[in-house]
Design a protein around this motif. Structure first.
Motif, mmCIF file in Angstrom:
data_model
loop_
_atom_site.group_PDB
_atom_site.id
_atom_site.type_symbol
_atom_site.label_atom_id
_atom_site.label_comp_id
_atom_site.label_asym_id
_atom_site.label_seq_id
_atom_site.Cartn_x
_atom_site.Cartn_y
_atom_site.Cartn_z
ATOM 1 N N LEU A 121 0.743 -1.374 -0.037
ATOM 2 C CA LEU A 121 -0.106 0.121 -0.190
ATOM 3 C C LEU A 121 0.780 1.137 0.021
ATOM 4 N N ASP A 122 2.071 1.144 0.756
ATOM 5 C CA ASP A 122 2.959 2.318 0.748
ATOM 6 C C ASP A 122 3.188 2.820 -0.622
ATOM 7 N N THR A 123 3.973 1.735 -1.345
ATOM 8 C CA THR A 123 4.404 2.026 -2.750
ATOM 9 C C THR A 123 3.148 2.403 -3.683
ATOM 10 N N TYR A 124 2.266 1.469 -3.203
ATOM 11 C CA TYR A 124 0.888 1.684 -4.364
ATOM 12 C C TYR A 124 0.223 3.234 -4.249
ATOM 13 N N GLU A 125 0.197 3.810 -2.912
ATOM 14 C CA GLU A 125 -0.225 5.096 -2.771
ATOM 15 C C GLU A 125 0.844 6.324 -3.041
ATOM 16 N N ALA A 126 1.982 6.029 -2.908
ATOM 17 C CA ALA A 126 2.973 7.061 -3.025
ATOM 18 C C ALA A 126 3.481 7.241 -4.342
ATOM 19 N N ILE A 127 3.720 6.196 -5.151
ATOM 20 C CA ILE A 127 4.393 6.462 -6.394
ATOM 21 C C ILE A 127 3.876 5.494 -7.477
ATOM 22 N N ASN A 128 3.070 4.511 -7.028
ATOM 23 C CA ASN A 128 2.868 3.358 -8.105
ATOM 24 C C ASN A 128 2.099 3.856 -9.279
ATOM 25 N N HIS A 129 1.444 5.016 -9.088
ATOM 26 C CA HIS A 129 0.510 5.425 -10.356
ATOM 27 C C HIS A 129 1.460 6.445 -11.121
ATOM 28 N N ASN A 130 2.510 6.751 -10.731
ATOM 29 C CA ASN A 130 3.456 7.610 -11.450
ATOM 30 C C ASN A 130 4.143 6.929 -12.557
ATOM 31 N N MET A 131 3.645 7.320 -13.830
ATOM 32 C CA MET A 131 4.116 6.552 -14.972
ATOM 33 C C MET A 131 5.191 7.342 -15.605
ATOM 34 N N THR A 132 6.259 7.959 -14.790
ATOM 35 C CA THR A 132 7.139 8.644 -15.156
ATOM 36 C C THR A 132 8.639 8.379 -15.223
ATOM 37 N N GLY A 133 9.135 7.248 -15.032
ATOM 38 C CA GLY A 133 10.385 6.885 -14.983
ATOM 39 C C GLY A 133 11.042 6.483 -13.824
ATOM 40 N N VAL A 134 10.621 6.615 -12.623
ATOM 41 C CA VAL A 134 10.891 6.469 -11.480
ATOM 42 C C VAL A 134 11.142 4.807 -11.323
ATOM 43 N N LYS A 135 10.309 4.047 -11.732
ATOM 44 C CA LYS A 135 10.339 2.877 -11.433
ATOM 45 C C LYS A 135 10.630 2.107 -12.782
ATOM 46 N N HIS A 136 11.841 2.369 -13.436
ATOM 47 C CA HIS A 136 12.063 1.515 -14.605
ATOM 48 C C HIS A 136 11.825 1.917 -15.894
ATOM 49 N N TYR A 137 10.834 2.928 -15.889
ATOM 50 C CA TYR A 137 10.439 3.515 -17.197
ATOM 51 C C TYR A 137 11.464 4.509 -17.798
ATOM 52 N N THR A 138 11.576 4.715 -18.791
ATOM 53 C CA THR A 138 12.540 5.592 -19.625
ATOM 54 C C THR A 138 11.686 6.224 -20.612
ATOM 55 N N PRO A 139 12.245 7.648 -21.004
ATOM 56 C CA PRO A 139 11.546 8.176 -22.502
ATOM 57 C C PRO A 139 11.370 7.422 -23.622
ATOM 58 N N SER A 149 -26.590 5.717 -11.296
ATOM 59 C CA SER A 149 -25.937 4.328 -11.265
ATOM 60 C C SER A 149 -24.552 4.311 -10.570
ATOM 61 N N HIS A 150 -24.001 5.283 -10.419
ATOM 62 C CA HIS A 150 -22.642 5.301 -9.503
ATOM 63 C C HIS A 150 -22.184 6.716 -8.844
ATOM 64 N N VAL A 151 -21.874 6.357 -7.917
ATOM 65 C CA VAL A 151 -21.158 7.629 -7.159
ATOM 66 C C VAL A 151 -19.680 7.453 -6.730
ATOM 67 N N GLY A 152 -18.451 8.327 -7.192
ATOM 68 C CA GLY A 152 -17.696 7.909 -6.619
ATOM 69 C C GLY A 152 -16.595 8.854 -6.540
ATOM 70 N N GLN A 153 -15.366 8.915 -5.883
ATOM 71 C CA GLN A 153 -14.598 10.011 -5.828
ATOM 72 C C GLN A 153 -13.059 9.329 -6.135
ATOM 73 N N LEU A 154 -12.116 10.002 -7.044
ATOM 74 C CA LEU A 154 -10.842 9.544 -7.185
ATOM 75 C C LEU A 154 -9.967 10.628 -6.397
ATOM 76 N N PHE A 155 -8.828 9.930 -5.851
ATOM 77 C CA PHE A 155 -7.811 10.398 -5.005
ATOM 78 C C PHE A 155 -6.543 10.343 -5.676
ATOM 79 N N TYR A 156 -5.452 11.215 -5.049
ATOM 80 C CA TYR A 156 -4.171 11.413 -5.750
ATOM 81 C C TYR A 156 -3.121 10.904 -4.955
ATOM 82 N N ASN A 157 -2.231 10.411 -5.616
ATOM 83 C CA ASN A 157 -1.106 9.854 -4.527
ATOM 84 C C ASN A 157 -0.210 11.148 -4.088
ATOM 85 N N THR A 158 0.532 10.972 -3.008
ATOM 86 C CA THR A 158 1.174 11.891 -2.374
ATOM 87 C C THR A 158 2.254 12.790 -3.124
ATOM 88 N N VAL A 159 3.040 11.850 -3.727
ATOM 89 C CA VAL A 159 4.246 12.468 -4.609
ATOM 90 C C VAL A 159 3.486 13.472 -5.462
#
Length: 377
Positions: free
Chosen positions: A99-117, A267-277
């Motif tokens: 959860l820590d990684t999941y919430e902090a940077i796991n949605h970050n599609m920017t190269g921090v976790k082995h992605y490059t340009p 049909s649906h009610v929801g909220q989106l949240f954003y990671n800390t980083v």
């Protein structure tokens, strides 16, 4: 689902026993009610995730995913071209191990976790959360019926901030098929933590009940996709940073381009949240850094984020359109939805604080959030 219906009744019965805390009016939390709500939500999420997994490898589901990859890549190309961005887009990768990684940077599609340009677009844009944003995440006290049907909800005033292009795709978790023809409400606070359309203490919007910034409605296309051009939402006392989404089905569209009040189903009610980083990077920029309201972390918020797991994921994937956050963001998420549900009569999950029509905004005097009957967000 019986347990959710029972929960709604339970929340209504305890509404007058809620212990107040200081935050936006109507946003008062009861720990016991929230705990029961989260439990019911997680049961729904687990069921929905199981159903999605069962059909996710079908030919139709794979074809839908292929179209999603192409669409997301094209969207980013168009946004970068529109903004004359020539630097490499920052891409972030998710990691579901904790959860820590999941919430902090796991949605970050920017190269921090082995992605490059140079990471292939197929790899980047195939990422999705396959989440279940259950209807037990309430609409909150500031929902306004009748907002403009528009993709771009950014207006000339009160909308300074980091550009956010949000793509939401709705999937029927009973069939793994996209749901076209839905009408999706989007609303969020501006960089100062103020919602439009509401004019009460602690949320005195400029132009009051007649203001409409950062609010809008859009229909889903044949692939169940809806897009909004907005800004990254601002923080305010009592809640973690979030964006509201509410889904209408079988509604009547008026000739003047608005949804007829009272038609169709919720049909649906929801909220989106954003990671800390991501949020911390935004908060360092103007005008977010002038917002003097206390920041509430995802861990401190009593709703949802700290309870996220592989069944329930309210954090969108995202990338920077350029090499700096001020170039803007593209975020995307898939939402599992149960089309057999209707939450129209299930207060406090759905309630309108006001209506917006040809003559402007009008407060709903019977709103339990506005008159204090219900004080749970």
């Amino acid at each position: 689902m019986v347990y959710v219906s029972k929960l709604a009744g339970f929340l209504a019965r305890i509404a007058l026993l809620v212990i107040p805390v200081i935050c936006h009016p109507g946003e008062i939390h009861d720990a016991t009610a929230v705990k029961n709500e989260i439990h019911a939500r997680n049961l729904v999420a687990a069921t929905g995730k199981h159903l999605l997994d069962a059909c996710s490898n079908s030919l139709e589901a794979r074809a839908l995913q292929a179209r999603s990859i192409v669409r997301r890549a094209n969207t980013v190309h168009e946004l970068r071209q529109k903004r004359d961005i020539t630097g490499k887009a920052q891409k972030f990768r998710r990691d579901l191990q904790s959860l820590d990684t999941y919430e902090a940077i796991n949605h970050n599609m920017t190269g921090v976790k082995h992605y490059t340009p140079n990471t292939p677009e197929h790899t980047i844009f195939s990422a999705n959360t396959s989440c279940i944003l259950t209807p037990s995440i309430v609409s909150g006290p500031y929902y306004v019926w009748g907002e403009h049907i528009r993709k771009n909800v950014v207006e000339d005033k009160w909308c300074d901030g980091i550009d956010l292009h949000l793509e939401v795709q709705y999937i029927d978790f009973n069939t793994c098929k996209p749901v076209p023809g839905l009408w999706v409400d989007h609303w969020s606070a501006n960089a100062s933590g103020i919602y439009s359309g509401i004019d009460i203490a602690a949320n005195e919007a400029a132009d009051g009940w007649n203001s409409t910034y950062l609010r809008g409605v859009q229909p889903t296309d044949k692939d169940g996709v809806v897009n909004f051009d907005s800004i990254f939402p601002g923080h305010y006392h009592g809640r973690a940073t979030h964006t509201h989404l509410l889904v209408h089905s079988n509604v009547t569209v008026n000739p003047n381009g608005t949804l007829e009040v009272g038609t169709g189903a919720i049909s649906h009610v929801g909220q989106l949240f954003y990671n800390t980083v991501l949020r911390n990077a935004v908060e360092k920029t103007y005008p977010y850094n002038t917002n003097t309201q206390p920041v509430v972390t995802n861990e401190e918020d009593r709703f949802t984020p700290g309870q996220a797991d592989n069944d329930y994921d309210p954090f969108p994937e995202f990338l920077y359109l350029g090499d700096d956050i001020t170039d803007g963001l593209f975020a995307w998420i898939q939402v599992g939805i149960n089309m057999t549900q209707d939450w129209t009569s299930n207060s406090p999950y759905y309630v309108a604080a006001a209506w917006y029509g040809e003559d402007g905004g009008v407060e709903n005097p019977e709103s339990p959030f506005m008159n204090g009957t219900i004080s749970l967000l």
